[in-house]
Design an enzyme around this catalytic site. Structure first.
Site, PDB file in Angstrom:
ATOM      1  N   ASP A 229      -5.625  -0.421  19.429  1.00 40.38           N
ATOM      2  CA  ASP A 229      -4.899  -1.445  18.695  1.00 40.38           C
ATOM      3  C   ASP A 229      -5.947  -2.215  17.900  1.00 40.38           C
ATOM      4  O   ASP A 229      -7.148  -2.160  18.199  1.00 40.38           O
ATOM      5  CB  ASP A 229      -4.107  -2.369  19.638  1.00 40.38           C
TER       6      ASP A 229
HETATM    7  C1  BGC Z   1      -0.424  -4.757  16.606  1.00 41.69           C
HETATM    8  C2  BGC Z   1      -0.069  -3.305  16.384  1.00 41.69           C
HETATM    9  C3  BGC Z   1      -0.185  -2.964  14.931  1.00 41.69           C
HETATM   10  C4  BGC Z   1      -1.588  -3.300  14.471  1.00 41.69           C
HETATM   11  C5  BGC Z   1      -1.832  -2.994  13.006  1.00 41.69           C
HETATM   12  C6  BGC Z   1      -1.732  -5.172  15.978  1.00 41.69           C
HETATM   13  O1  BGC Z   1      -1.868  -6.547  15.976  1.00 41.69           O
HETATM   14  O2  BGC Z   1      -0.450  -5.034  17.997  1.00 41.69           O
HETATM   15  O3  BGC Z   1       1.233  -3.054  16.827  1.00 41.69           O
HETATM   16  O4  BGC Z   1       0.136  -1.648  14.703  1.00 41.69           O
HETATM   17  O5  BGC Z   1      -1.836  -4.684  14.662  1.00 41.69           O
HETATM   18  O6  BGC Z   1      -1.132  -3.862  12.207  1.00 41.69           O
END
Ligand code: BGC
Length: 750
Positions: A229
């Site tokens: 993530d």
């Molecule tokens: C989120 C993810 C997301 C990623 C990219 C993170 O803060 O938890 O779900 O895909 O950012 O935007």
């Protein structure tokens, strides 16, 4: 693309570099070897492709895209095909926009209704969640675009999401939190998996060899690559070793350097790095070699699809005296700002630049409805003038439809809710309207359950969740009966926050979150405690009615590993066409271990014309009867009876049957502290013990009286072998206990 050749030609620095992003959304290119950079974009309910000024918080605008209903709604459809169609449309958009991987679906379990991100998650039930996730993955990947099944794993809150440790016992992890990912991985092979921010029992998900390698790859057979993530990496080298191939977003070169140093100092085997590069390149190759260069998509068609599908995701929670559907000739007032400016998606990384938004007011223009704003969406305080105007409008109408729900600030990625309330100004508006109008319909826009202090006073409630950009059109279609509601809740609506399973342990203390409710999540908890709820899991109304009959099971007795075919008939007994979600639960009565009262094991949506009857068929495999046995480190099926329950909801079981399970006996290790009860249940040891037990019972003064005999045998249940000595009148001594232990152990070996 010859992957092995590429790897052999890449420098150590280039290989390390490929294991983190070039920026927020791209993997790195290696130009001298003709390896282009590919792009990833959020997900999950539409494409959030940012061309410039990328961020992962949904702050900067992205290109216009069609916003489909969010997962809370799509799961309420209980419709695999519907989710596949959404995935299909998003995959098409991604292919046309040069996006290699869509960041979704999110298969985290709704542990508490307070989690700020529940709108993005499917369900409190792992089977439903994993089935929905699998269908989404299949839909997107049809277009040779990957998905990223996220956030793996045990990431069920936003509070301290980047540091908190989810302390979950093994059985709960397996049966609830991992199961939601397991089914999706096994069924649909997502091209990538995204590890979560949190720690799992102390170890960061981004450097957890058990989850990333032993379970995900070893047990489930995952073939793609794992990305972090955004910002989830704690120790890059440990992560790589554990099975985290790609760090996102860019690491500024720091972590690439650490990987290079680790290889140079032999702290990291270069083969581990090569394997990571191989996995990343395999997916990149799959995307590049299946590119459809001229791909386009039909945006108006996707918008129409969003409306069609949103109708199937809205749950009719209440409808007294047939208040709905509304009739064209009725004087209807639409009240509430959400009627003109609906809330249709949640905040954070999934926030889409919706290509076109339809409000209910706009969609109902041919129905001659009046409108009063009633409240200001982003304010919790009542605007007295707006309230008075709304009450007047409600009084003059025959039916008042209040569009209400949660403003953006009340729920979002990044933080959790602390209560279940809607803004006071909206609750007051509904109550005051109920005082002047007996026909009140409430249309809700929210990502997760709210309490409804006015529920007894209103005639109907339609739960739209966050229904995507076509939400207004879909709501009007249902309100005026152009379509028939057919969704059911994928989560329980509790009566009070205090009733919820994780109430005492959410969001935990400091960085420790103990999942003390264990497997009793969602309806498993409310059922076990026989608690009243506002609306149960699996519940939803229709404008028609359905009859269930003729349950049939193809076996009455099942050996471990047998499948069971279940069928029943469902008939539409009303006067309009409709769809019914048939739910199959299993209630374990083997008593092997403590189990939830019942668990969802399959479901099917069936479409029926008025008067039509269809046979619904479902098949249960071994896993439907199994629980996770921690000692065996495997799934185990107990022996005894299990009930097969067919329900219209988790609290509305219409048909019941029973099967006898012949599970494998659990391995028994005999010591002086093994109880007579455990030994008497295994026929091999019972044969050895029988005589001695009868003797002991006689010595304990049992006599022949059946009541006393029953009492004695209950006491024996918990008596360890060594205690036979104390109650045998000298007939059993230490040596005899030792001999007995040996004899019993031998009996188990034969
Ligand atoms: C989120 C993810 C997301 C990623 C990219 C993170 O803060 O938890 O779900 O895909 O950012 O935007």
């Amino acid at each position: 693309m010859d992957i092995e050749k590429l790897i052999s030609e890449m420098t150590l620095e280039e290989k390390a570099g490929l294991c983190s992003g070039a920026d927020s959304w791209h993997l790195k290119a290696v130009e001298r070897l003709d390896l282009p950079a590919v792009m990833v974009s959020d997900g999950p309910h539409g494409l959030r492709k940012q061309d410039e000024a990328g961020d992962h918080l949904g702050i900067n605008d992205s290109i216009p895209a069609v916003c489909f209903p969010t997962a809370a709604g799509t799961a309420s459809s209980f419709d695999r095909e519907l989710i596949r169609r959404i995935g299909n449309a998003i995959g098409e958009e991604a292919q046309a926009e040069n996006v290699a991987v869509v960041l979704g679906p999110a298969a985290n379990i709704k542990r508490s209704p307070l989690c700020g991100r529940n709108f993005e998650y499917f369900s409190e039930d792992p089977l439903l969640s994993s089935e929905m996730a699998a269908a989404y993955i299949q839909g997107v990947q049809t277009h040779h675009v990957g998905t990223s099944l996220k956030h793996f794993a045990a990431n069920n809150q936003e509070n301290r999401r980047m540091t908190a440790s989810s302390e979950v016992d093994e059985r709960t992890l397996r049966e609830i939190y991992l199961a939601s990912f397991e089914g999706a991985v096994k069924k649909a092979q997502p091209w990538t998996v995204m590890c979560s921010y949190n720690r799992i029992n102390g170890v960061f998900a981004s450097e957890n060899p058990r989850t990333l390698t032993d379970i995900l790859r070893g047990e489930w057979g995952f073939e793609g690559y794992v990305m972090s993530d955004w910002g989830a990496v704690n120790d890059r080298v440990a992560g790589l070793r554990a099975g985290l191939e790609l760090e996102m977003p860019a690491s500024g070169g720091d972590n690439d350097r650490l990987i290079v140093e680790a290889v140079r100092s032999s702290a990291l085997d270069e083969a581990v790095l090569d394997e990571a590069v191989r996995r990343i390149l395999t997916i990149t190759k799959r995307y590049l070699e299946n590119r459809e260069p001229g791909a386009v998509f039909d945006r108006p068609a996707h918008d129409a699809l969003a409306r069609e599908l949103a109708r199937e995701c809205m749950v009719l929670l209440k409808n007294e005296n047939g208040l709905l559907p509304l009739r064209k000739e009725q004087r209807v007032a639409f009240i509430g700002q959400f009627a003109a400016a609906p809330r249709f998606q949640g905040g954070g990384s999934s926030h889409i630049n919706a290509s076109h938004v339809t409000s209910a007011l706009e969609a109902a223009k041919d129905f001659g409805v009046s409108y009063a704003q009633g409240y200001v969406t982003d304010k919790d305080r009542t605007d007295e003038a707006l309230l008075a105007e709304a009450v007047r409008a409600a009084k003059e109408a025959e039916v008042a439809v209040v569009f209400a729900g949660l403003p953006d600030a009340f729920e979002s990625e990044g933080y959790d809710r602390t209560h279940l309330h809607m803004p006071d100004c909206q609750n007051r508006l509904i109550s005051e309207i109920c005082a002047v109008q007996k026909n009140v319909v409430v249309v809700l826009h929210n990502g997760s359950p709210v309490d409804m202090p006015w529920l007894d006073k209103v005639g109907a409630v339609l739960e739209c969740y966050l229904g995507g950009q076509a939400v207004g059109g879909a709501a009007v279609d249902l309100l005026f009966g152009l379509a028939n509601p057919c969704a059911k809740l994928a989560e329980t609506f509790p009566k009070r926050l205090e009733d919820t399973p994780a109430y005492l342990n959410f969001p935990g203390d400091g960085d420790t979150v103990e999942y003390r409710e264990g497997v009793y999540v969602g309806y498993r908890w409310y059922d076990a405690r026989k608690m009243d709820v506002l609306f149960p899991f699996g519940y939803g109304l229709s404008y028609t009615t359905f009859d269930y009959s003729s349950l049939s099971l193809d076996k009455t007795s099942l050996r471990d590993g047998d499948t069971l075919h279940v069928s029943c008939k469902v008939k539409n007994t009303g006067s309009v066409a409709g769809k019914e979600i048939v739910q199959l639960y299993v209630r374990d009565r083997t008593g092997t271990v403590t189990r939830p009262e019942k668990e969802l094991r399959d479901f099917l949506k069936v479409s029926l014309e008025p008067g039509e009857e269809k046979t619904v068929e479902m098949t249960l495999d071994r896993r439907a009867f199994a629980y996770y046995n921690v000692d065996l480190a495997d799934w185990h099926v107990g022996s005894g009876e299990s009930d097969i329950l067919i329900g219209a909801s988790s609290r509305d079981i219409r048909l019941e049957g029973t099967v006898t399970m012949q599970g494998n006996p659990l391995p028994l290790r005999v010591t002086a502290n093994t109880t007579c009860g455990a030994l008497m249940r295994d026929p091999r040891t019972a044969a050895v013990l029988n005589e001695m037990v009868s003797q002991t019972m006689r010595n304990m003064g049992g006599g022949d009286d059946p009541d006393t005999q029953r009492m004695m045998s209950q006491m024996l249940e918990n008596l360890p072998l060594r205690s036979l000595r104390s109650f045998s009148d000298g007939a059993v001594d230490n040596a005899a206990v030792e001999t007995l232990v040996k004899k019993l152990s031998d009996a188990l070996r034969c």
